[in-house]
Write an enzyme that holds these catalytic residues in place. Sequence first.
Site, PDB file in Angstrom:
ATOM      1  N   GLN A  59       0.910  -1.045  -0.451  1.00 53.25           N
ATOM      2  CA  GLN A  59      -0.070   0.317   0.659  1.00 53.25           C
ATOM      3  C   GLN A  59       1.102   1.423  -0.312  1.00 53.25           C
ATOM      4  OE1 GLN A  59      -3.320  -1.298   0.184  1.00 53.25           O
ATOM      5  NE2 GLN A  59      -3.809   0.834  -0.702  1.00 53.25           N
ATOM      6  N   LYS A  80      -3.301  -1.349   6.786  1.00 58.09           N
ATOM      7  CA  LYS A  80      -3.809  -2.449   6.521  1.00 58.09           C
ATOM      8  C   LYS A  80      -4.397  -2.778   7.794  1.00 58.09           C
ATOM      9  CE  LYS A  80      -5.898  -4.348   2.246  1.00 58.09           C
ATOM     10  NZ  LYS A  80      -5.731  -3.647   0.989  1.00 58.09           N
ATOM     11  N   ASP A  87     -11.848  -4.408   1.374  1.00 58.13           N
ATOM     12  CA  ASP A  87     -10.648  -5.814   1.351  1.00 58.13           C
ATOM     13  C   ASP A  87     -11.647  -6.514   1.194  1.00 58.13           C
ATOM     14  OD1 ASP A  87      -7.780  -5.515   0.233  1.00 58.13           O
ATOM     15  OD2 ASP A  87      -8.277  -7.043   1.288  1.00 58.13           O
ATOM     16  N   ASN A  93     -16.572  -7.540  -5.949  1.00 55.33           N
ATOM     17  CA  ASN A  93     -16.133  -6.119  -5.945  1.00 55.33           C
ATOM     18  C   ASN A  93     -15.686  -5.771  -7.601  1.00 55.33           C
ATOM     19  OD1 ASN A  93     -17.204  -3.151  -6.101  1.00 55.33           O
ATOM     20  ND2 ASN A  93     -15.365  -2.633  -5.196  1.00 55.33           N
TER      21      ASN A  93
HETATM   22  N1  GLU Z   1      -9.145  -2.348   0.095  1.00 54.03           N
HETATM   23  C1  GLU Z   1      -8.061  -1.283  -1.536  1.00 54.03           C
HETATM   24  C2  GLU Z   1      -6.581  -2.340  -1.544  1.00 54.03           C
HETATM   25  O1  GLU Z   1      -6.039  -2.920  -1.314  1.00 54.03           O
HETATM   26  C3  GLU Z   1      -8.734  -0.644  -0.935  1.00 54.03           C
HETATM   27  C4  GLU Z   1      -8.005   0.397   0.186  1.00 54.03           C
HETATM   28  C5  GLU Z   1      -8.782   2.200   0.673  1.00 54.03           C
HETATM   29  O2  GLU Z   1      -9.964   2.407  -1.126  1.00 54.03           O
HETATM   30  O3  GLU Z   1      -8.844   2.588   1.337  1.00 54.03           O
HETATM   31  O4  GLU Z   1      -5.821  -0.951  -2.668  1.00 54.03           O
END
Ligand code: GLU
Length: 452
Positions: free
Chosen positions: A114, A129, A169, A243
Amino acid sequence: MASANEQLNNFMEGLEKRNPGEPEFHQAVMEVAATIIPFLDNNPKYREMQILERMAEPDRVVSFRVCWQDDEGNIRVNRGHRVQMNNAIGPYKGGLRFHPSVNTSVLKFLAFEQTFKNSLTGLPMGAGKGGANFNPKGKSTNEIMRFCQSFMTELYRHIGADIDVPAGDIGVGGREIGYMFGQYKRITNSFEGVLTGKGLEFGGSLVRTEATGYGAVYFLQNMLKAAGKDVEGMSAAVSGSGNVATHAAEKLLQLGAKPMTMSDSGGFIHDPEGFTQEKIDWIKDLKNNRRGRISEYADHFTGATFHEGKRPWSVDCDIAMPCATQNEITEEDAKMLISNGVKAVSEGANMPTVNEGVEAFQDAKVIFGPAKAANAGGVAVSGLEMSQNSARISWGVDQLQEQLRQIMEDIHGRCEKYGKDYGRDDQIDYVAGANIAGFAKVADGMMAFGVV
Ligand code: GLU
């Protein structure tokens, strides 16, 4: 100076020693370090300041007990976590995953990825996360609500609109975000943009639901364009049916491609005629409302087949879009896709391809878009949701769609910039490009702060 390989081995040896029993975290760091070390050779200031070492150490990791009562009255105990990885360029930002496989290793790999992904979007977002080893499968709506409320009763003290902004997620969608937002608001008595992926009535953003899947196809389109190709007329194997997968299939269809497969943990369905919008809507309803199994598709639509316990990588296709979960394309799967003539891969899930598979694709000159770049559209629109919440405004669908399209084009440009100079000779190396571009921005932020 030691060779790049020696440096990588030394670095990984230390990391593995400090983080024993965390294979997913090792895998994610290894992939990044392999591409960053040559960049450090040319930019020794980052090495002197130990930036890569610091980025691989989370700011903090919190774990907590989550107790809740099931519908039979039994007391259940799960473990919740939040990994606050890096906030050099903005508040911690990243999703929450509810799945039995969730542990510290999985969340540290996701939070590490991330960092680079959020940096690549160009928006001011740090990285985090979280989640829990809670299995939402087969749970009633009331059980989900009680779990979400209990989870937030502990998490709320660690997050905030300018501190850490979680989202969804795997296993966490609009319903779960609603329950968690409600509980946060109840405990703190504060209505703020502390979560993204919210309902439109209470501060959510248009286009957020579609953003990850659509963005992964826009990124694919950009990669194909750079190679003088077009997505129109191409057949596609998509995995997953949540999604990301359903919206990736939808955008492929809109652009004239032919998405043919989707999957869940039970197996995959193959519709050789390709999905229509009606069929995709049927899958969305199956998964979001009826909460059924993907195998039901083959009973409902003639011509489609269900392949129990398998993933769709044996299907002949021009494009592969893994949109389910980590390590779903093994080295053998990658080789099978290559021998079946796959032309491009765009990762909708996080780290869906094992490192050996990524190498196999690149060796075979298959255009390969890594997750950090390809699936960044989701968190990018989360960033836009944060901006709208701070300004207490809501943007329209056209504006948001255009911003998403532009952000994906910009991410492609950032990857291209470094992916031409680093990595393999006669192709744009999107893996090196995404890692280095993502690294450079965070690294410069960290350099400015000194030793912290
Ligand atoms: N879980 C998603 C990712 O892996 C979105 C995270 C978010 O929108 O903060 O990027």
